[in-house]
Design a protein around this motif. Sequence first.
Motif, PDB file in Angstrom:
ATOM      1  N   GLU A  98     -91.695 -16.306  21.175  1.00 47.12           N
ATOM      2  CA  GLU A  98     -92.295 -17.623  20.939  1.00 47.12           C
ATOM      3  C   GLU A  98     -91.927 -18.611  22.042  1.00 47.12           C
ATOM      4  O   GLU A  98     -92.779 -19.395  22.489  1.00 47.12           O
ATOM      5  CB  GLU A  98     -91.824 -18.162  19.585  1.00 47.12           C
ATOM      6  CG  GLU A  98     -92.344 -19.539  19.238  1.00 47.12           C
ATOM      7  CD  GLU A  98     -91.786 -20.042  17.911  1.00 47.12           C
ATOM      8  OE1 GLU A  98     -91.715 -21.281  17.741  1.00 47.12           O
ATOM      9  OE2 GLU A  98     -91.415 -19.213  17.058  1.00 47.12           O
ATOM     10  N   PHE A  99     -90.680 -18.563  22.497  1.00 48.10           N
ATOM     11  CA  PHE A  99     -90.220 -19.507  23.526  1.00 48.10           C
ATOM     12  C   PHE A  99     -90.300 -18.915  24.946  1.00 48.10           C
ATOM     13  O   PHE A  99     -89.796 -19.518  25.886  1.00 48.10           O
ATOM     14  CB  PHE A  99     -88.792 -19.951  23.218  1.00 48.10           C
ATOM     15  CG  PHE A  99     -88.697 -20.908  22.062  1.00 48.10           C
ATOM     16  CD1 PHE A  99     -88.942 -22.259  22.240  1.00 48.10           C
ATOM     17  CD2 PHE A  99     -88.401 -20.450  20.787  1.00 48.10           C
ATOM     18  CE1 PHE A  99     -88.862 -23.139  21.178  1.00 48.10           C
ATOM     19  CE2 PHE A  99     -88.326 -21.328  19.708  1.00 48.10           C
ATOM     20  CZ  PHE A  99     -88.559 -22.670  19.901  1.00 48.10           C
ATOM     21  N   GLU A 100     -90.933 -17.748  25.066  1.00 50.55           N
ATOM     22  CA  GLU A 100     -91.146 -17.098  26.368  1.00 50.55           C
ATOM     23  C   GLU A 100     -89.827 -16.924  27.124  1.00 50.55           C
ATOM     24  O   GLU A 100     -89.700 -17.275  28.297  1.00 50.55           O
ATOM     25  CB  GLU A 100     -92.158 -17.892  27.200  1.00 50.55           C
ATOM     26  CG  GLU A 100     -93.513 -17.994  26.527  1.00 50.55           C
ATOM     27  CD  GLU A 100     -94.542 -18.739  27.364  1.00 50.55           C
ATOM     28  OE1 GLU A 100     -94.137 -19.547  28.231  1.00 50.55           O
ATOM     29  OE2 GLU A 100     -95.748 -18.503  27.163  1.00 50.55           O
ATOM     30  N   VAL A 101     -88.861 -16.376  26.426  1.00 50.95           N
ATOM     31  CA  VAL A 101     -87.537 -16.125  27.006  1.00 50.95           C
ATOM     32  C   VAL A 101     -87.630 -15.046  28.075  1.00 50.95           C
ATOM     33  O   VAL A 101     -88.334 -14.042  27.913  1.00 50.95           O
ATOM     34  CB  VAL A 101     -86.548 -15.719  25.892  1.00 50.95           C
ATOM     35  CG1 VAL A 101     -85.284 -15.102  26.470  1.00 50.95           C
ATOM     36  CG2 VAL A 101     -86.213 -16.917  25.025  1.00 50.95           C
ATOM     37  N   ALA A 102     -86.910 -15.247  29.173  1.00 47.22           N
ATOM     38  CA  ALA A 102     -86.914 -14.290  30.284  1.00 47.22           C
ATOM     39  C   ALA A 102     -85.699 -13.363  30.273  1.00 47.22           C
ATOM     40  O   ALA A 102     -85.787 -12.220  30.721  1.00 47.22           O
ATOM     41  CB  ALA A 102     -86.972 -15.036  31.611  1.00 47.22           C
ATOM     42  N   ALA A 103     -84.545 -13.861  29.799  1.00 50.76           N
ATOM     43  CA  ALA A 103     -83.321 -13.067  29.846  1.00 50.76           C
ATOM     44  C   ALA A 103     -82.490 -13.352  28.597  1.00 50.76           C
ATOM     45  O   ALA A 103     -82.401 -14.498  28.150  1.00 50.76           O
ATOM     46  CB  ALA A 103     -82.505 -13.394  31.093  1.00 50.76           C
ATOM     47  N   VAL A 104     -81.882 -12.289  28.056  1.00 50.22           N
ATOM     48  CA  VAL A 104     -81.101 -12.392  26.826  1.00 50.22           C
ATOM     49  C   VAL A 104     -79.716 -11.797  27.058  1.00 50.22           C
ATOM     50  O   VAL A 104     -79.590 -10.604  27.368  1.00 50.22           O
ATOM     51  CB  VAL A 104     -81.786 -11.643  25.663  1.00 50.22           C
ATOM     52  CG1 VAL A 104     -80.989 -11.830  24.372  1.00 50.22           C
ATOM     53  CG2 VAL A 104     -83.228 -12.096  25.482  1.00 50.22           C
ATOM     54  N   GLY A 105     -78.676 -12.622  26.912  1.00 55.76           N
ATOM     55  CA  GLY A 105     -77.305 -12.137  27.002  1.00 55.76           C
ATOM     56  C   GLY A 105     -76.779 -11.819  25.610  1.00 55.76           C
ATOM     57  O   GLY A 105     -76.934 -12.628  24.684  1.00 55.76           O
ATOM     58  N   HIS A 109     -88.671  -4.285  24.919  1.00 54.05           N
ATOM     59  CA  HIS A 109     -89.384  -5.470  25.417  1.00 54.05           C
ATOM     60  C   HIS A 109     -88.595  -6.226  26.485  1.00 54.05           C
ATOM     61  O   HIS A 109     -89.169  -6.885  27.341  1.00 54.05           O
ATOM     62  CB  HIS A 109     -89.674  -6.415  24.250  1.00 54.05           C
ATOM     63  CG  HIS A 109     -90.300  -5.738  23.072  1.00 54.05           C
ATOM     64  ND1 HIS A 109     -91.636  -5.428  23.020  1.00 54.05           N
ATOM     65  CD2 HIS A 109     -89.738  -5.280  21.903  1.00 54.05           C
ATOM     66  CE1 HIS A 109     -91.906  -4.825  21.871  1.00 54.05           C
ATOM     67  NE2 HIS A 109     -90.771  -4.729  21.173  1.00 54.05           N
ATOM     68  N   PHE A 110     -87.267  -6.136  26.388  1.00 52.25           N
ATOM     69  CA  PHE A 110     -86.367  -6.741  27.362  1.00 52.25           C
ATOM     70  C   PHE A 110     -85.479  -5.616  27.912  1.00 52.25           C
ATOM     71  O   PHE A 110     -84.406  -5.343  27.369  1.00 52.25           O
ATOM     72  CB  PHE A 110     -85.489  -7.822  26.693  1.00 52.25           C
ATOM     73  CG  PHE A 110     -86.219  -9.062  26.297  1.00 52.25           C
ATOM     74  CD1 PHE A 110     -86.159 -10.213  27.074  1.00 52.25           C
ATOM     75  CD2 PHE A 110     -86.976  -9.093  25.124  1.00 52.25           C
ATOM     76  CE1 PHE A 110     -86.833 -11.370  26.697  1.00 52.25           C
ATOM     77  CE2 PHE A 110     -87.653 -10.242  24.739  1.00 52.25           C
ATOM     78  CZ  PHE A 110     -87.584 -11.377  25.534  1.00 52.25           C
ATOM     79  N   PRO A 111     -85.935  -4.916  28.963  1.00 53.33           N
ATOM     80  CA  PRO A 111     -85.193  -3.750  29.458  1.00 53.33           C
ATOM     81  C   PRO A 111     -83.739  -4.084  29.775  1.00 53.33           C
ATOM     82  O   PRO A 111     -83.429  -5.166  30.285  1.00 53.33           O
ATOM     83  CB  PRO A 111     -85.964  -3.356  30.723  1.00 53.33           C
ATOM     84  CG  PRO A 111     -87.350  -3.890  30.493  1.00 53.33           C
ATOM     85  CD  PRO A 111     -87.174  -5.158  29.726  1.00 53.33           C
ATOM     86  N   GLY A 170     -78.277  -3.648  40.655  1.00 52.83           N
ATOM     87  CA  GLY A 170     -78.908  -3.203  41.889  1.00 52.83           C
ATOM     88  C   GLY A 170     -80.415  -3.084  41.795  1.00 52.83           C
ATOM     89  O   GLY A 170     -81.095  -2.931  42.813  1.00 52.83           O
ATOM     90  N   GLU A 171     -80.961  -3.152  40.582  1.00 46.38           N
ATOM     91  CA  GLU A 171     -82.407  -3.084  40.427  1.00 46.38           C
ATOM     92  C   GLU A 171     -82.985  -4.489  40.277  1.00 46.38           C
ATOM     93  O   GLU A 171     -82.354  -5.376  39.701  1.00 46.38           O
ATOM     94  CB  GLU A 171     -82.786  -2.238  39.207  1.00 46.38           C
ATOM     95  CG  GLU A 171     -82.489  -0.759  39.370  1.00 46.38           C
ATOM     96  CD  GLU A 171     -83.130   0.070  38.262  1.00 46.38           C
ATOM     97  OE1 GLU A 171     -83.897  -0.496  37.459  1.00 46.38           O
ATOM     98  OE2 GLU A 171     -82.851   1.278  38.218  1.00 46.38           O
ATOM     99  N   GLU A 172     -84.182  -4.674  40.772  1.00 48.24           N
ATOM    100  CA  GLU A 172     -84.829  -5.972  40.657  1.00 48.24           C
ATOM    101  C   GLU A 172     -85.134  -6.277  39.199  1.00 48.24           C
ATOM    102  O   GLU A 172     -85.585  -5.402  38.447  1.00 48.24           O
ATOM    103  CB  GLU A 172     -86.126  -5.984  41.475  1.00 48.24           C
ATOM    104  CG  GLU A 172     -86.814  -7.338  41.504  1.00 48.24           C
ATOM    105  CD  GLU A 172     -88.025  -7.346  42.422  1.00 48.24           C
ATOM    106  OE1 GLU A 172     -88.794  -8.331  42.351  1.00 48.24           O
ATOM    107  OE2 GLU A 172     -88.189  -6.388  43.193  1.00 48.24           O
ATOM    108  N   ILE A 173     -84.860  -7.514  38.784  1.00 45.75           N
ATOM    109  CA  ILE A 173     -85.129  -7.921  37.416  1.00 45.75           C
ATOM    110  C   ILE A 173     -86.602  -8.255  37.277  1.00 45.75           C
ATOM    111  O   ILE A 173     -87.172  -8.982  38.085  1.00 45.75           O
ATOM    112  CB  ILE A 173     -84.264  -9.142  37.041  1.00 45.75           C
ATOM    113  CG1 ILE A 173     -82.785  -8.746  37.057  1.00 45.75           C
ATOM    114  CG2 ILE A 173     -84.647  -9.693  35.663  1.00 45.75           C
ATOM    115  CD1 ILE A 173     -81.851  -9.915  36.876  1.00 45.75           C
ATOM    116  N   GLY A 174     -87.231  -7.712  36.248  1.00 45.18           N
ATOM    117  CA  GLY A 174     -88.651  -7.954  36.025  1.00 45.18           C
ATOM    118  C   GLY A 174     -88.874  -9.241  35.253  1.00 45.18           C
ATOM    119  O   GLY A 174     -88.088 -10.189  35.317  1.00 45.18           O
TER     120      GLY A 174
END
Length: 223
Positions: free
Chosen positions: A47-54, A114-116, A121-125
């Motif tokens: 809903e809030f279009e979150v990009a990253a989850v810790g 949904h949130f790999p 070392g890998e690019e974050i999508g």
Amino acid sequence: MSSGRAVAGIDIGGDRKGNHLVILRGTQIVCNLRKETPERMLEKCFEFEVAAVGIDAPCRWRIGEAGRQAEKSLAQQRIFSFATPTREMAMSSKSGFYGWMFNGERVYDVFAPHFPLFKNGEEIGDRVCFETFPHAITCAYLGKEVASAKKKGTQRREILQREGVEATLLRSIDDVDAALCALTANYLLEGRVVAYGDELGGFIVVPAPSVHGMRVSSDLSHD
């Protein structure tokens, strides 16, 4: 916080305490959920279009006799955490202590499609989730000689206030820890983090020593 994207943090608890979610956009708390299911938290992140989850829970169980490299690397810096067992060991435990780790496992199972999961070392999508650890975050900000479990309520709120997050809106230390995890998600998007661990055992991500002139010891390093 210049990423401009919404980020989230989840503090994992046992069945009694439950999980806590905080979503930040910049320094503003836009969502704060308590004792919700992983599915409901995922809905809020969409809903809030979150990009990253810790997430404050192990992203991997221990494999065999050797401990997780991430936990070993932190311990070498005198930053100690609970030692993650194998899943079989946790299942066979009668104490119920590892219930929060199983709750964490469920959160990763729900979020990871949904949130790999973060891979160093890998690019974050467009989306990513990752393991972090509020005590290690506090050590990154204040230095491990200053960070104190006994003072965590005060110290962790002060970190949030310093970053411009209105910590008075957070009712419990669980909310505070979730906000710290979200704060670290911002730094991950900005590329200002340190990742401890390896692919087998997973990575623990904390803010890099350089952000905002943090007071840290010069011996902080990672594998």
